[in-house]
Every structure is written in structure tokens, then in C-alpha cells.
Design a protein around this motif. Structure first.
Motif, short mmCIF file in Angstrom:
data_model
loop_
_atom_site.label_atom_id
_atom_site.label_comp_id
_atom_site.label_asym_id
_atom_site.label_seq_id
_atom_site.Cartn_x
_atom_site.Cartn_y
_atom_site.Cartn_z
N ASP A 140 13.18 2.48 -4.91
CA ASP A 140 12.50 2.00 -6.11
C ASP A 140 11.44 1.02 -5.59
O ASP A 140 11.74 -0.14 -5.32
CB ASP A 140 13.47 1.31 -7.05
CG ASP A 140 12.81 0.86 -8.35
OD1 ASP A 140 11.59 0.58 -8.34
OD2 ASP A 140 13.52 0.78 -9.37
N THR A 141 10.24 1.52 -5.44
CA THR A 141 9.19 0.73 -4.79
C THR A 141 8.64 -0.36 -5.71
O THR A 141 7.94 -1.27 -5.24
CB THR A 141 8.04 1.63 -4.33
OG1 THR A 141 7.52 2.35 -5.46
CG2 THR A 141 8.51 2.61 -3.28
N ILE A 142 8.95 -0.28 -6.99
CA ILE A 142 8.51 -1.31 -7.93
C ILE A 142 9.48 -2.49 -7.88
O ILE A 142 9.09 -3.64 -7.67
CB ILE A 142 8.40 -0.74 -9.35
CG1 ILE A 142 7.36 0.38 -9.39
CG2 ILE A 142 8.06 -1.85 -10.36
CD1 ILE A 142 7.33 1.16 -10.68
N LYS A 143 10.75 -2.19 -8.02
CA LYS A 143 11.77 -3.24 -8.00
C LYS A 143 11.83 -3.94 -6.65
O LYS A 143 12.05 -5.15 -6.57
CB LYS A 143 13.13 -2.62 -8.32
CG LYS A 143 14.28 -3.60 -8.32
CD LYS A 143 15.59 -2.90 -8.67
CE LYS A 143 16.76 -3.87 -8.64
NZ LYS A 143 18.05 -3.18 -8.95
N ASN A 144 11.61 -3.17 -5.58
CA ASN A 144 11.75 -3.71 -4.21
C ASN A 144 10.41 -3.96 -3.53
O ASN A 144 10.36 -4.04 -2.30
CB ASN A 144 12.58 -2.74 -3.37
CG ASN A 144 13.99 -2.58 -3.88
OD1 ASN A 144 14.82 -3.46 -3.73
ND2 ASN A 144 14.25 -1.44 -4.51
N ASP A 185 8.32 -6.55 -3.13
CA ASP A 185 8.14 -7.71 -2.26
C ASP A 185 8.91 -7.54 -0.95
O ASP A 185 8.40 -7.85 0.13
CB ASP A 185 8.59 -8.99 -2.97
CG ASP A 185 7.68 -9.37 -4.12
OD1 ASP A 185 6.55 -8.85 -4.17
OD2 ASP A 185 8.09 -10.19 -4.96
N TYR A 186 10.14 -7.04 -1.06
CA TYR A 186 10.95 -6.82 0.14
C TYR A 186 10.29 -5.78 1.05
O TYR A 186 10.16 -5.99 2.27
CB TYR A 186 12.35 -6.35 -0.24
CG TYR A 186 13.15 -5.85 0.94
CD1 TYR A 186 13.66 -6.74 1.88
CD2 TYR A 186 13.34 -4.49 1.13
CE1 TYR A 186 14.36 -6.27 2.99
CE2 TYR A 186 14.05 -4.02 2.23
CZ TYR A 186 14.56 -4.91 3.15
OH TYR A 186 15.24 -4.45 4.24
N LEU A 187 9.87 -4.66 0.46
CA LEU A 187 9.26 -3.61 1.26
C LEU A 187 7.93 -4.07 1.87
O LEU A 187 7.60 -3.70 3.00
CB LEU A 187 9.05 -2.36 0.40
CG LEU A 187 10.32 -1.60 0.04
CD1 LEU A 187 10.02 -0.53 -1.01
CD2 LEU A 187 10.95 -0.97 1.28
N GLU A 188 7.18 -4.85 1.13
CA GLU A 188 5.93 -5.38 1.67
C GLU A 188 6.18 -6.20 2.93
O GLU A 188 5.46 -6.07 3.93
CB GLU A 188 5.24 -6.24 0.61
CG GLU A 188 3.88 -6.77 1.04
CD GLU A 188 3.19 -7.55 -0.07
OE1 GLU A 188 2.03 -7.95 0.15
OE2 GLU A 188 3.80 -7.77 -1.13
#
Length: 239
Positions: free
Chosen positions: A107-111, A113-116
Motif C-alpha cells: 500500500d504505497t499510499i499508507k506506507n 513515508d516509510y518507503l520513501e
């Protein structure tokens, strides 16, 4: 031509079932390269039930094509492994502990900041980053906002539907691929792609750069031989 990266996890599974070093995963990877594969993929998991962490070091020292390490970046040991080996690409997959196989994308929206943060960490080490996502346009857009280089479309849904309603099966992937092009992301794909459904997928997904295939390819090699199997997968990927 879309590149073929062979996932050799199943070679390691067979080796581990008996102990010892037969079949040898490095020898298998080198054979895949010799037979025309343009990359080697591994997906080490914390329990090392197939690819072991030492295998990654051994493969990095031996192979000459692109090296793709898949895995869960929420595992610190995985992050350390990737940074120590600096593969061509790291594919970030949101696996749960003990999961048999990957079954969903981030879930690239929810996560976001973490993924960035994770994307930047790997890119700063000179590693291309791909994020594993479901074929949803909003997830593709979310991935772009993390700064990732590529996404990998999770193709299990396509593979399950293919042969019943091919147009319906491919439709969300066409939309996701178009969105990836709009937002400037490179495009990979993988999971349950095989000799029956690969050609159709490749013909309909514009801009597809790479597919990662393991289970089906290794299974086909039991009947066809590894060289002939790779030859057939490469033929399916010709434009």
C-alpha cells in the motif's frame, strides 16, 4: 525485448531438502546466464528455507548479468544483506514472517513515508529500486511519490484469470502500465507468469522492462531441460 530474470529460489529449495550442495545454486545461475537469461533473481527469507544469505554473497561474486534481490525491507537483516552486496536492483516486497509466497503488493499510499526513506537508502548506495505493487493506478501513483525507479506488478490475478477471460485479466495491468508511463516509472512484472500466459501479457503491456520468473520456469525445466526452457521463455518475450 523484455528481459528475463530467472528466480532460482526453487533450485535452493531442492538443495535444502537433502542437505549438501546438490544442486548448486551458483552453477544453476551461471547456466541460466549461459542459456540466455539476462538476470538472476533471489528472494531470501528470514528462515532461509530456500535461498540462504550466504548464497547471495556467492552469487554476487559469480554472476555477470543483472542481480535482483527481492525481500521485505522491514527485516533489518535483509537491508544489511542488500547493502553489503549492492545488487543491480532491490525489489521491495511486503512479505509477512513465515509467508509461503508473496501474495500482495505494498500500500504505497499508507506506507509512503516509510518507503520513501527505504528507497533513498538503497539509491544512495547505487542500487536501483523497484516496489512490488498490485495493478491499481492509485498504488502506481503512490509508488512514484516515494522516488522509486521502478515498480513490479504482482501478476497472480492475471495468471488466475487468463484462459477464462483474457481481456478482463489483462485490463487492470494495461491501466497500471499506462499510469507507470505517465508518472515516469520503469515497469517490471512477476508472479505465476508461465509459458501459457507470458506471451499475451508481454504483447499487451507497453513499456515492460523485465519479468522475474522462478517456480514455473524451474518446473518446466524438469520436462524440457533448463536450456530449452529458457529458450522458450525468451521467445515468448520477443516483441
Amino acid at each position: 525485448m523484455t528481459k528475463l530474470s530467472v528466480n532460482i529460489n526453487k533450485i535452493a529449495t531442492l538443495r535444502n531438502s537433502r542437505g549438501g550442495n546438490i544442486p548448486n545454486v551458483v552453477a544453476a545461475a551461471l547456466a541460466c546466464e549461459r542459456f540466455g537469461a539476462q538476470g538472476i533473481t533471489v528472494h531470501p527469507r528470514p528462515d532461509e528455507r530456500h535461498i540462504r544469505y550466504q548464497d547471495v554473497y556467492d552469487l554476487k561474486a559469480a554472476i555477470s548479468t543483472e542481480f535482483n534481490i527481492e525481500g521485505n525491507c522491514q527485516e533489518p537483516r535483509f537491508v544489511d544483506l542488500v547493502l553489503a552486496n549492492k545488487p543491480t536492483q532491490v525489489t521491495l516486497v511486503p512479505d509477512a514472517l513465515g509467508q509461503i509466497t508473496s501474495n500482495h503488493g505494498w500500500d504505497t499510499i499508507k506506507n509512503r513515508d516509510y518507503l520513501e526513506d527505504m528507497v533513498k537508502r538503497f539509491q544512495d548506495a547505487g542500487i536501483r529500486v523497484s516496489i512490488f505493487v498490485d495493478p491499481k493506478e492509485e498504488m502506481v501513483e503512490g509508488a512514484a511519490e516515494t522516488g522509486t525507479d521502478r515498480i513490479e506488478l504482482y501478476t497472480e490475478a492475471y495468471a488466475s484469470e487468463y484462459g477464462y477471460d483474457d481481456k478482463k485479466a489483462i485490463a487492470p495491468y494495461i491501466r497500471a502500465a499506462r499510469k507507470a508511463q505517465e508518472v515516469g516509472l520503469g515497469l517490471n512484472a512477476g508472479h505465476d507468469l508461465d509459458l501459457h500466459n507470458l506471451k499475451y501479457f508481454n504483447e499487451h503491456i507497453l513499456g515492460l522492462l523485465e519479468v522475474s520468473i522462478g517456480h514455473a520456469l524451474i518446473a518446466d525445466a524438469l520436462y524440457l531441460g533448463l536450456e530449452e526452457t529458457i529458450k522458450r521463455y525468451l521467445a515468448a518475450l520477443k516483441a
